[in-house]
Every structure is written in structure tokens, then in C-alpha cells.
Design a protein around this motif. Structure first.
Motif, short mmCIF file in Angstrom:
data_model
loop_
_atom_site.label_atom_id
_atom_site.label_comp_id
_atom_site.label_asym_id
_atom_site.label_seq_id
_atom_site.Cartn_x
_atom_site.Cartn_y
_atom_site.Cartn_z
N MET A 58 0.78 -1.30 0.04
CA MET A 58 -0.02 0.05 0.00
C MET A 58 0.89 1.34 0.45
O MET A 58 0.44 2.34 -0.34
CB MET A 58 -1.00 0.02 1.13
N ASP A 59 2.03 1.21 0.62
CA ASP A 59 2.86 2.34 0.71
C ASP A 59 3.43 2.66 -0.72
O ASP A 59 3.41 4.06 -1.19
CB ASP A 59 4.20 2.05 1.93
N GLU A 60 3.82 1.50 -1.27
CA GLU A 60 4.28 1.63 -2.80
C GLU A 60 3.29 2.35 -3.81
O GLU A 60 3.57 3.24 -4.51
CB GLU A 60 4.74 0.39 -3.42
N ALA A 61 2.00 1.75 -3.62
CA ALA A 61 0.85 2.36 -4.41
C ALA A 61 0.50 3.69 -4.12
O ALA A 61 0.27 4.61 -5.02
CB ALA A 61 -0.33 1.31 -4.24
N ALA A 62 0.56 3.88 -2.89
CA ALA A 62 0.46 5.55 -2.29
C ALA A 62 1.31 6.26 -3.11
O ALA A 62 1.04 7.63 -3.03
CB ALA A 62 0.39 5.50 -0.74
N ARG A 63 2.49 6.08 -3.16
CA ARG A 63 3.67 7.02 -3.48
C ARG A 63 3.35 7.09 -4.93
O ARG A 63 3.83 8.14 -5.44
CB ARG A 63 5.11 6.22 -3.23
N VAL A 64 2.78 6.24 -5.80
CA VAL A 64 2.67 6.36 -7.21
C VAL A 64 1.31 6.51 -7.89
O VAL A 64 1.27 6.44 -9.09
CB VAL A 64 3.35 5.01 -7.93
N CYS A 65 0.20 6.53 -6.86
CA CYS A 65 -1.02 6.85 -7.42
C CYS A 65 -1.57 7.94 -7.91
O CYS A 65 -2.39 8.43 -8.54
CB CYS A 65 -1.80 6.10 -6.38
N ASP A 66 -0.57 9.14 -7.64
CA ASP A 66 -0.73 10.59 -7.94
C ASP A 66 0.53 11.29 -8.27
O ASP A 66 1.49 10.54 -7.95
CB ASP A 66 -1.47 11.11 -6.80
N TRP A 67 0.39 12.40 -8.81
CA TRP A 67 1.82 12.94 -9.26
C TRP A 67 2.43 13.41 -7.93
O TRP A 67 3.89 13.27 -7.99
CB TRP A 67 1.46 14.37 -9.98
N LYS A 68 2.10 13.67 -6.90
CA LYS A 68 2.69 13.97 -5.62
C LYS A 68 2.92 12.79 -4.88
O LYS A 68 4.00 12.49 -4.42
CB LYS A 68 1.72 14.95 -4.83
N GLY A 69 1.85 11.96 -4.59
CA GLY A 69 2.04 10.53 -4.09
C GLY A 69 2.15 10.98 -2.27
O GLY A 69 2.26 11.99 -1.99
N VAL A 70 1.79 10.13 -1.62
CA VAL A 70 1.91 10.10 -0.09
C VAL A 70 2.46 8.92 0.37
O VAL A 70 2.59 7.76 -0.33
CB VAL A 70 0.51 10.25 0.54
N ARG A 71 2.93 9.00 1.62
CA ARG A 71 3.58 8.02 2.29
C ARG A 71 2.52 7.17 3.48
O ARG A 71 1.54 7.93 3.72
CB ARG A 71 4.80 8.15 3.33
N LEU A 72 2.69 5.71 3.60
CA LEU A 72 1.70 5.23 4.39
C LEU A 72 2.58 4.74 5.77
O LEU A 72 3.47 4.16 5.60
CB LEU A 72 1.33 3.81 3.88
#
Length: 216
Positions: free
Chosen positions: A131-145
Motif C-alpha cells: 500500500m505504501d508503494e501504491a500510495a507513492r505512485v497513485c498520484d503525481w505527488k504521492g503520499v507515504r503510508l
């Protein structure tokens, strides 16, 4: 860091909220109402946010109850067991909602209270890494989990919460609506964890006096 906390109203997410605030992060909390029978946890999440002086939002997704009607957390006609208490893919869905909210609000990270005693697949480190990897690449900015309790036991989390002054009477663990039953898996684990931490749980103590049940 600006952090969106997935706040269920339970022990782990409550301590997580207080822990991140104590560390100096800018925190907002999010609770998802998906039609759970133990709807008290939604009310508790809002109360915890008020106590912690944190901005909070409840997101209602009523259609999820239809998807999960085969689980005991949604349907009181389903016989309770370890397998039927499990809500398939719940954490992925709830975290995805939180990730979307975090991205739309300009936050840097989403945090949830998974710990090493969790037995369900979507509370394990392998899932969190994915989920952390997906959250980092799911948007131009991305977020951390963030999952700072992954190496902690539930009793260690309670000990931390005691030090942080978490209001235990505002938390909720029981899988059933109404007063804590003291018999479901969540109630039993809660009682065991408080005992291991040598801490007092006012919510369960009150329920035990009312029902005449002796805490584990």
C-alpha cells in the motif's frame, strides 16, 4: 509532516493519533462509516478527535454494507467466528479513501494503527509495504503510508497510550452494538492487553460491574 490518521475509534488508532500529535505532526483524522454493527466506534472516533483537539471528518459509504453483508461485523445473522469477523479487503478500501483525502488536502502521509498482534492479512507488514508503494505512485505527488506500531504489541501500545493520556473511556473495541459484551474476540483481546500492560480500562471495568462478568 501533515498526516491523515485513519481513526476507527479503537485503541490502536486512538494512541496513534495522540502519538503523532505528541511528535509535533500536523494531524487530521478520518473515520469511515461503512454500516458496521458496532457503529459506536464512529461516535467514539469523533469524540477522540475533539479530546485531542484535532480536525476530524466522518465519511459515510453505505454501499459497502451490501458488499460485506456476509460478515458478522455487518450482518447479525452471520454466526460469529474468526473468519466471519474478518471484513475482506477492508483496510485497502479504507486506506484508499484516506489516501485520496490526503492527496486532495495536500497532506504528506496517511497513518494507520496496525501492530504485530494483528492476525488479519491486511494488517501485516507485507500488505502495508504494498500500500505504501501504491500510495507513492497513485498520484503525481504521492503520499507515504505510516505504520509506526507495526513492531509493537497491543499491550505496548496501551502502555504508550497511558503515558500520553489517551482517554480510554472514549475508545471502542466490541464487535457488537450497545455495551461491551466482554465475550467477542475484540473484547477478550482488549482485556488481555490491558492486563498485560498493567493498565486500567474504565470502559470494560464498568461493563464488567454491570454484567457481573469478571475480566480476563
Amino acid at each position: 509532516m501533515r498526516v491523515m490518521v485513519v481513526l476507527s475509534g479503537g485503541i490502536d488508532s486512538a494512541v496513534l493519533l495522540y502519538h503523532l500529535k505528541q511528535q509535533g505532526h500536523e494531524v487530521r483524522s478520518l473515520c469511515v462509516d461503512y454500516g458496521q454493527r458496532h457503529h459506536t466506534e464512529v461516535t467514539c472516533a469523533a469524540a477522540l478527535a475533539v479530546a485531542a483537539q484535532t480536525d476530524h471528518q466522518t465519511v459515510t459509504v453505505p454501499g459497502l454494507a451490501d458488499i460485506w453483508r456476509g460478515t458478522a461485523l455487518i450482518n447479525d445473522k452471520v454466526a460469529p467466528s474468526v473468519s466471519t469477523w474478518f471484513v475482506p479487503n477492508r483496510n485497502m478500501i479504507l486506506l484508499s479513501i484516506a489516501i485520496g483525502h490526503a492527496l486532495a488536502s495536500g497532506f504528506d502521509a496517511v497513518a494507520y494503527g496496525a501492530h504485530r498482534n494483528d492476525v488479519y492479512p491486511d494488517s501485516r507488514e507485507e500488505f502495508a509495504q504494498a500500500m505504501d508503494e501504491a500510495a507513492r505512485v497513485c498520484d503525481w505527488k504521492g503520499v507515504r503510508l505510516l505504520r509506526p506500531f507495526m513492531d509493537k504489541s497491543k499491550s505496548e501500545i496501551i502502555a504508550l497510550g497511558d503515558n500520553l493520556g489517551v482517554p480510554w473511556d472514549l475508545t471502542w473495541s466490541c464487535y457488537t452494538p450497545g455495551p461491551p459484551c466482554l465475550e467477542c474476540a475484540a473484547c477478550i483481546k482488549r482485556q488481555e492487553a490491558f492486563e498485560d500492560a498493567r493498565a486500567v480500562d474504565p470502559l470494560v471495568a464498568t461493563a464488567a460491574r454491570r454484567t457481573g462478568v469478571t475480566s480476563a
